[in-house]
Each structure stands twice: as C-alpha cells, then as structure tokens.
Enzyme design. Structure first.
Site, mmCIF file in Angstrom:
data_model
loop_
_atom_site.group_PDB
_atom_site.id
_atom_site.type_symbol
_atom_site.label_atom_id
_atom_site.label_comp_id
_atom_site.label_asym_id
_atom_site.label_seq_id
_atom_site.Cartn_x
_atom_site.Cartn_y
_atom_site.Cartn_z
ATOM 1 N N ARG A 189 0.833 -1.213 0.000
ATOM 2 C CA ARG A 189 0.000 0.000 0.000
ATOM 3 C C ARG A 189 0.869 1.265 0.000
ATOM 4 N NH1 ARG A 189 -2.477 -4.119 -0.574
ATOM 5 N NH2 ARG A 189 -4.674 -4.478 -0.095
ATOM 6 N N GLU A 205 1.893 1.815 -3.477
ATOM 7 C CA GLU A 205 0.734 2.288 -4.232
ATOM 8 C C GLU A 205 0.560 3.797 -4.020
ATOM 9 O OE1 GLU A 205 -2.805 -0.423 -4.571
ATOM 10 O OE2 GLU A 205 -3.776 1.225 -3.533
ATOM 11 N N SER A 222 15.401 15.592 0.785
ATOM 12 C CA SER A 222 16.479 14.641 1.078
ATOM 13 C C SER A 222 15.949 13.391 1.765
ATOM 14 C CB SER A 222 17.527 15.289 1.978
ATOM 15 O OG SER A 222 18.536 14.353 2.289
#
Lengths: 149, 149, 149, 149, 149, 149, 149, 149, 149, 149
Positions: free
Chosen positions: J90, J93, J116
C-alpha cells in the site's frame, strides 16, 4: 527442532497432517474455521487468533511454541511473475482476462472504489454436473470507496 | 470509419454506449447474456455467437460489419506484470495469496487436475451488509483431470 | 535418506537407473506406460496412478515410501524465461515462430477454443532417412471450446 | 498503397483472403504447399520460393510487387515472454513441462545433438473422437549431432 | 568425494590442472583436440567422445568415474542477461552491433538459412602486431537452409 | 523528404540499393571498404570517414546532405535481450556457450585484459565443403591490458 | 581454512584488516598503490601484479597461498540492476543523467571513440569547503578511436 | 511550431546549433556556464536560471517562449537498464566495478553518508599523453551525513 | 478538440493553468479541496465529485464536457519500475528502506492489518528551519484489520 | 555464535527482544531514540552512534561485539520490485499514485530540487477516530536545491 518462524511451523504441519492422515477440510472443521482460511493460515499467509492457534496445536499435536508463531502477523510474499503450475496459472488467466470487466462492474454497481482483499473471505466447493463436475470459487470482500479531501 | 479489428469495435461500443446512456447490465439483459460475459466480449476478449453479435449491433445501432468482427476468435492479450490499478491489483493479491490454497483444495476434492478457464463462467454481485456492502464474485469452471498414457 | 518430496525421489530414480543400466524406454515398457509420460512422472511433473507408482518402485527397487510421493499431485514449475540448452531452445523457437499458425488452424478447423494441455499425450520417435535421420514429435490434446453465458 | 516490407504484405493478404472468403487450407492447396507453412510464410515468418510467391500473388490477386517481398529472408521476431492467449499459452506449457523429457529421449535415441528447427516441418490435424475431437500436432526435424574438434 | 555431475568434474579438473601446472593448450595437445573444445568440454558445455574422456582422465589423473560423466550430454545453461565481465561483455557488444550485418551477409552469400551452432568449431589465436598484438577469433559453422513443405 | 538522422539515411540506402539492384559486397567494393564495415555503417552503427561517406553518396545517388549524417558518431543501440531471429540467435548461443572459454584462452595467451571491440575488424566468408558449405566468421581485436595504479 | 578463490581471500582480508585496525588508505600506502585500486583488487575486481600480491600478504599476514589467487584474472560480476544503497545509487543517477553529455563532449573533443575502462585509473578525495566538505572523484581513461576497415 | 515541453526545445536547439555551426563548448562559453551543465540543460535534464535561459535564447536565436520552458523543473528520465552505446556503457562498467570501492572510501574519509548528486558539478577534459591522449572526468558533490533521530 | 478521456483533460488543464498563471494551491483553494487531492485528480488519478468537477471547469474555463470525464473512475496506471526522477526516486528509497519498519510498527500498534490507501489523505508542507527549510509529508489512512473466517 | 555482520546482529536482537517481551517502542524509549529509527537501525538499515549502540547492547543484553557492528555503515539493500506484502505494498501504491503530485508541490513551494532521504526523519502514530482508527505517517526531509555551474 527449534521453531523459529512460520516456514518451520508449516513444515511441521504438513508432516503431522500426513502422519495423522488428515485432510484440510477435516482440520478446518476441528478448529471451527473454513478450509480456505485454515489452509492459508497453515501456509503462513494469515495470522491465527489465539484460540484457533491453540486448537490447531491440539488437533495436530504440534509443539506448544508453534501457537505463538501462528499468531504472528505474516509477511505475505507471493510470486510477482505469473506461476507456471497449470492449476494456479488458470486463476491468473481468469484475472488477467476478466480483471477489467470486474472493475467496470464494481464501478457500475458501487461507484469509485474497490473490493477489499483484507476484509475478505472465500470458499472452494465441488458442484456435481452430468457433463463433468465443476469447481466453484466464491469471493466476498467489503466495498471500499475512495476518499476525497 | 472502417472497422478492421476488435479494438475498433470496442472503441465504437464505448462511444455508442455513452451516447445511449446504457449500462453493461442493461446491454447484457437486452442481448440475453450475463453482464460479465457481455462486457468481456465487448472488450474483445471473447468471441460472440452470431445471434448475440447481431443482437448487440441492433441494441447499440453499430454498423453491420461490426457483427462479423465480434464473431471472430480473439487473441487474448493481458498484462503479464501485475497491474497497478488498485481495483484490479486486489484481485491479483487474492490469487497470489490464495492460489496455492485453491490448488490444494481442488486436489483434495477432485484429484490431480485443474479448474478449466475455458469451460468457465463468472458473476459479480452487490451484497447488502449493515457493516458496509460487499462485492461477491462467483467463478465456476469444469474440472479437468490430467491424462496418463 | 528420508524421502520428503518429488525432488528426493527423482534423485533416487536417476541414481538407481544409472546403477541398473536401464533406459527410459526400458523402464516405460516395464511399467506399461509410454516413455514420455514415464520420464515426465519420474521428473516429478506428473502424478502416478497407484499401480504405476508401485510398479516403478519394484522395477528400480526404490524404497516403499517413494510410491506415496509419486502419487501426489505435482506443482509444475518450469522456466518462464526461454531456456538456453540448444536442444530445448529449438522447441521454444518452433512454438514462438509457429504458435500463431497453430492457433489460426485450430480456429479454422474447430472454432473458438484451444487444444488442452491437461487431457493430452505425446510421443517422440526416430525416423530413418537417407539424408539424415529425423526426430518426430507427435502431440494430441482434446479440443476445448470456450463457454458463453 | 506502397508495399515496403513483409508486414505490409501480411495486411494485404488478410484483407484479400477475407474478401475472397478463402481458408488457409484452401490457399495452401492452391499453391501446392502445406497449410502450416503457407500460413507461416503469409505471416512473414518464412521466405517463399519464387514460384510459390507468384502462385500466391495469383490466388489472392495481390499486386505484383508483393512477390519480391514474399521471397525475402524474414527477420523472425517472436515474443520472448510467454504469450497470454490461452490457445498459444498451452503450447508453451507443454514445451515447458515436457522440454526436458524430449531432450532426454532425443539423447537416448540419437546421442548428443538436437532436433533442427530449420530443416523442419509440421502439421496440424483434427482427429475425431467420441469423447471429444482432438487436435493432433506432428513435428519432424532433422537430427543434428554436435561437432567435436 | 563422489562425482555426481559435470559441475563436480569441472571442480576437480580445475584443481588437478592447477596442481599439475598445466595450461589449456597443453591439455588440449595431450588429448589431441583443440584448446577451445577442450576447455568447453572441461567446463561441462560439451560431451566428450569415450576415447577423449579417457585420455583426459589419464592426463590429469582424475578418478576413473569422471570419464562416464564427461561423456554425458550436457544441459547447456548460460546467462540470458548480458554478462558484466569486460572480457566476455565485449563479445556480446560485437554480436549486438554486428549481428544484423552477419545475417545480411549470410543471406546474400547463401540464401535463406543460418550458420549452425551445432556443426560448429572455433579457434582463438594471438597475432603479433607492432601497434599492439591482436586477438583473432575464427568461427566455422555449417550453413543450414530453411525447409519449405 | 528531409534527412534528420541515421535512421532516415538507412531507409534511403535500402530503397536506393534495391532500386539499383546492388549487393552489399558490390557497394563495399565500390567505396573500397569491407562488406562487414560497409553494411554496419549503412545501418547507422559506425561513423563513416568523410571520403567514404561521399563515395557512398555517389554510388547510390543519395542526396548530398546524407554524407554529413553518415559522418556523425552513432549512438549504438542494440537489443539487450537475446534476439529471436534464428540466424542472429545462433551467434548469441555461441557467445553464451564459448564466452568463458574465449576469456580463459585470452588470459592464458595474453594476461589480464580483453579483446577490444573498438579497435576491431571482422569478415564473413563462404567456404566450400563437400558435406555442405560452411560460414566462416573471423574477428580481430587489439588486446588491451588492465591498468594498475 | 583452504583458500580456493577470490571470495575466500576477500573474506580473510576483511577479517585481518579489522583485527589489525588498518584503513584502506593505510594498506594502499604500505603496498605502494592507490587506495581505489587497492580496495578494488582486495574485493577481487582486479588482478594484482606478483610483487603487490606478496606485499599485501606481508602487510596483512595472510597465508602465502593467497598471493597466487590475488594474481589471477578476475571474472568481474556486478549488479546489472541499479543498486539500492543510496551511496552507490547516486553514482548511477549521475551516470544516468550525464552519460549522454559525457558522450557528446568526448565526441566533440576527440572524434568517434570512447574512454577506455581498461586502461583506466581513478581517485576519491575529500575537499574542505566552508559550506560543507565535498567528495571529489577523478577518472582518467585512454581515448580509443573506432576502427574503419 | 508550438513549443510545449523540453523535448520540443531540445529538438530546436540541436537544429539551430547545427545550422550555426556551434559547439557545446562554444555555447557554454557564450552563456557563461560549464559545457557539462550547458549540454545537460539543453537536453532537458537540468532547469536553467532565468538569465541563462534568456542568454541561450539569444545565442541560438530561439523563439522567446523557449526561455520559459528551459526554466521549468525537469522530470529526469534515464534508462534503468544499462545502455548499449559503448561510450556510455563504459561509464556504467566503471560505476559497477568501482561503486563499492567509492562507497568504502567515502565512509572511511567522511563517516556514514553519501556524495550528493544534487549539490553536484562535473567536468570532462582532454589530457595530452604520448601513449595516447586521455579523457579526464572530474565529479564534485557535497557530502551529506545520515540523520539519526 | 474533442475530449475523450482523462489524458485529454489533463493536457487541457495544464495549458489553461499556465495561461491563467495559477498555482495548484490556488486552484485547490478555489474549489475547496486540498492541493494534493486537487493535483492528483487533475492528473487523472482520482475521480472528482460532481460539484468539484464543475467548480474546476469554472475556475479554469474548461469546456463543459470536461466535467463528465473528471467524474469518471480512473484506471490508475503507475510505473512498476522505480522511477528515475531524483525527486520521486527519493520517495521510493524511503519506502524501500523504511517499509518493513512501518509494517512492524503498524502491527505493534494495531494488530494484523494494514493502512488503507483508499480511505486515505495526504498533505505536503514547507517547514522553515535555520539549517535549511524542510519538506513535511503527512499521510493518514484508515486501519483495516484482516478478516478470519 | 560469532557475530560477523548486521544480519547476525538483527537475528540476535529479534531473539532477545522476544525473550525479554519488549516492544520496539519500549526499546526506543530506553535508548532515547524514536521507534522508527530504532527499528530501522536494528534491521541493519541505519548506522548507530557509539552511545546508542552501547545502550542497545545493555537494554537487550547483547554480546559486547554487537556494538561495533551496529556502528558500521550499512549497505542498504531493498527490493527493487514492488513487494507483495499488503501492508508494505500500500505504501508503494501511495508513492506510485501520488509521487508526481508530491514532486509538483515541492517544485511549486521550493523551486527545482528534492526532499532529502538522507537528512530525514519519520514517525508512525495511531490516531483515534470514531469511524475507525487511522495510521498517521509523518516524514520530514531537508530541501536540497540543484546546483548550476
């Protein structure tokens, strides 16, 4: 043999199951869960609630320490490349061919969202048929709608 | 516009469907087939029997030549890499996690063989539930036993 | 040595076959099956019916427990990348070049469907030829028609 | 339309074949070659001898310049990833499962060498069967022995 | 140490060669074969005729059972991804850049066919040159013409 | 037609060569270079010296602007996946099987270093042989020793 | 512990270096070579001249047999997929972004050719800077011009 | 021609540069920046400050709208697979072989951290050498230490 | 210009936004949604509720038909290979390095389950800091517990 | 058991943590660092400052030599293919869908640069919510501007 992780427990389950001459359906019934979930948890792909883990330990006469490991959250690793075993491949073929169709019908019936693979259950049954018996697979997952914010 | 292949017909179907304000369920009902099969055949992933192809041409007022192309055998091309759309991905996640479980239960219930993805049908339905409605997917495929010779 | 899975049994078969100076054709004849199927089942890629498993155990003087494992349904894992061994590569080259041709002719002769790889058999024979002997491979699979629903 | 390469000729062949209502078997018979080779050469995967190229041009009433291109040596490009179309996939499944078996039997029958995919021919036929008709594929390739030097 | 396969024999050859202070050229001369073929067969990439296998066993004082394994047909597995070792990579770079050129010239000189990699031999020699010595690689393979049928 | 890059020039070369009925050997001879280098430079894989670029423009009656592009340094892009065309594939098979052998012999004859693919030349010739003519490929590259610092 | 290859020697070097509390710069200075080359050769990615190999054996009190292995030509295997370690990844990011720029400037300054990675050296230094110290990497490789023939 | 993105501007820069007979060094000098940065920004891999973008527009007589696009932040897309052009490949070979060495030396000289690829600069120069001129590449990047929290 | 899909609408949004000199924050504020969600929906990665789609059409003076397409459920396609743009790559680096850590802490705090990516929201803000300003990313997703059945 | 690298130490930490019945939050509190950083350093993905390494050794009663290894700079290796565990997937995703959005907003708020992943920190917290508790992930990284030179 020290049990260190779910792989170790799976090996033991398979060995004791063979020795006891049990089936997955039989084990599932004894611990009061479905065969699909039972097999999956025995393969280390689902975590067992405490009482189910202990029931399984009794049914298969596993060492007591197996229960704790069966309760742990698994890291679910599965093949990202389509598997070659014909019985499993056919499932990918179905999802490959019908995936966009299922998506279109979910959006048509529910709106913008998905079927959950977490709040989810499944069964596999044999359906008699004079032209040759059929495998029936039923999946049920909660509809989850996308959030707008 | 000349129709040359299934892609051309699919584009036309989507356009005329939007213009006519039809749903997949509505179209399926009008041609007397299931919504899953109807959407899939409209996407060019299944061949239509002659009468269904002609029924679809009437329902959507497609050009007559579309019927012939709808009847042709498709070359089913689907993504070999797991797709990223969350609604479709969840189906691969299910098959990835539960594939070996389905295989084990098919062998336990039937013997050494597979569920056919050719002699196969499927449905998608909405099931009301107070904790949130659920998507139900049902698949049925003929059991095929391996040959020994 | 404990036999735990099909890989273990395959190793033993190869060892005992070498020791006994047998050929695959010889073994196949002794258990009353074809050489292709016999080799494939010995490699762990097909399940043996009970009587064939026991016959093989006798022919090669394998430990009795090998029979149970030979009867189990295999998980057929094969290379998804085209193999490099020249003898096997040429088969992929043939299927790569002629695959669409075979598909076109099956659809022309049968309709929309496939040749089953499950209800399937195959033979490999040597055909004498003055210009150099030839390898003949014959495959036979049941035609399966797509379902419409 | 200028014909520049084999892809252009293939498109034209498919169009004229559909228009003429011909089958691959019919075309093959008219030019006196096998259906497998004829389809493959029409797809641009084999070079046609001069007389066959000219015969095909007559049968389908193709422009004369098509003959020269049909005679050219093709660059045979085929999918290195296993294709998803079920009819073609099953061929890869067969070669994947039985490839090492074919190799073992070739070495047993011939020695260290391969079946040529160049000096090679193939046929596809329909075999009637009361339990369901079967697809029969026959391949024949010259045995080539490895050189030692 | 039991010798079970070609990998085992290769390890032993490398060890005994180092101990005996031999070069590949020296070993090749002693068994009366070329250095390229000799190294390749010692690496398990070619099968040795019986007399050469026995000669090698004598030259390197290998255990007698090594001869049988050296005679077996190898399964030639090589990296499908371009290797990173600079000395080997340059060969792929050459084949990558000049592959289509070699193909064009073979078709121009011979017709539609290929250079065999089975009926094949090769040599590697050092050529003195005042601007820096050069590596010379010579390959020779039988021309094989495509079959039409 | 504006010529913008090496691809454009290659297309034109192929067209004019076909129209003029020339062979690669014939063109190479006319510009005083080898057939391998000539074909490769025409494919855009090598840069042409000014006088050779102008000679080629004359031989094929190319537009004058083609010369400038033929002189530019190419970006050599070639397939990183092993190509499927059988004539080119066999070259990769040879390099895959014999690459480690060539490396071992270069180190044995020269020391730690490589054969350059930059200061490099190659030829392809036809060698008559009563058992079937053979393709001969000769490569020559400068030996480059690794630096220690 | 028997030393069989460069991996074995590398493990020993790392162990003895840790035990001796040495740095790469310190070792490099003691054997009279640069730190980059010294580390690389210790990692098994470069061959050591005889005197340097023996010096290293003395500095780290390695077993004498390590010297012979340090002198051998390595097979340089490195990750073909971009590595994930942030310190190494940044180097690929630089080469990915600036590779075509370096190529353009080499061609502008030298002509059609490359910077050798064989006749090559490199240094890594720390440069003080009030805004934060900087890493300086300097590479130097011989220019190699492409051959025309 | 409408300029819509950095690709469009790059095409125009290359065209106008060729027409004006300019070199990258010459352009860089005219806008007061380094050749490496200038080429990279012209390729769309770096954003130009407003004054530099306008200077470039003047030097090459680009349309005024190009300046705005040159100022935009790029999406830096580069090949994740190692490129095949020999001049660029050698850079990956260097980073592949020496990457772990650079990492080890950075950690030895600075501690746990990396060389920034963002606060970074680079130069490419030609160094005369009697044994053959050399390419010198210098990179300088700010050291960034990992955070602990 | 006919608007056919979300890609077409995205192109138009970018064009009109540039022309109107608007920022994503400005647009988001005008339609009463967050900048993250607004940008994502404009990129075609989220479906817009009807009122928001119409608000956006007004804000940017898009053609009326754009609203319907903005309301459609997207097919979310994103790169499965880690992207090369440094700004996006760093996000993958974070998720790659800290993914197992986030998983461990979610299981520790919640039990066996996941953070939803569907019932989810996110913000990006600038935090002033004397040592250099910082980017702050906040994600919030509903916890979903696995089902046992 | 000799501790040789970070993997060895991680195994020991997990074992001793389980034995001591500690949580990651508990351990983190005891050594005065955040749970995210503590877990990550225990997994071998971050280097520990000397005092924190020694504190951890005390808290878990690890062997003293573990401290030195905990201080070493790690080589951060993480999966380049998107992982399959749902809890980790997830996160990919989210980054896949919202990556370009985060990039656009960083450029809008800061200019041409990145967040960064080195000067970086993160937290994971549980937020109570009547509709179901939520997982909150907060990331903070220093903004780094691209250099022009």
């Amino acid at each position: 043999m020290t049990l260190e992780n779910k792989e170790d427990v799976t090996v033991l389950i398979l060995k004791f199951k063979r020795a006891a001459g049990l089936t997955w359906e039989g084990i599932a019934e004894k611990i009061g869960m479905s065969p699909v979930w039972t097999h999956s948890a025995c393969m280390g792909m689902n975590a067992m609630p405490k009482d189910k883990a202990e029931a399984l330990v009794k049914v298969l006469a596993l060492p007591q320490e197996a229960a704790l490991i069966l309760e742990e959250s698994p890291t679910k690793v599965w093949e990202q490349r389509v598997p070659t075993d014909p019985c499993i491949y056919r499932l990918y073929e179905i999802v490959g061919v019908y995936g966009p169709t299922i998506k279109a019908l979910i959006h048509e019936k529910f709106g913008d969202g998905i079927m959950s693979a977490i709040d989810f259950d499944m069964s596999v049954t044999r359906v008699e048929n004079p032209k040759g018996d059929r495998v029936k697979i039923e999946m049920s997952g909660k509809y989850l709608a996308y959030n707008s914010w």
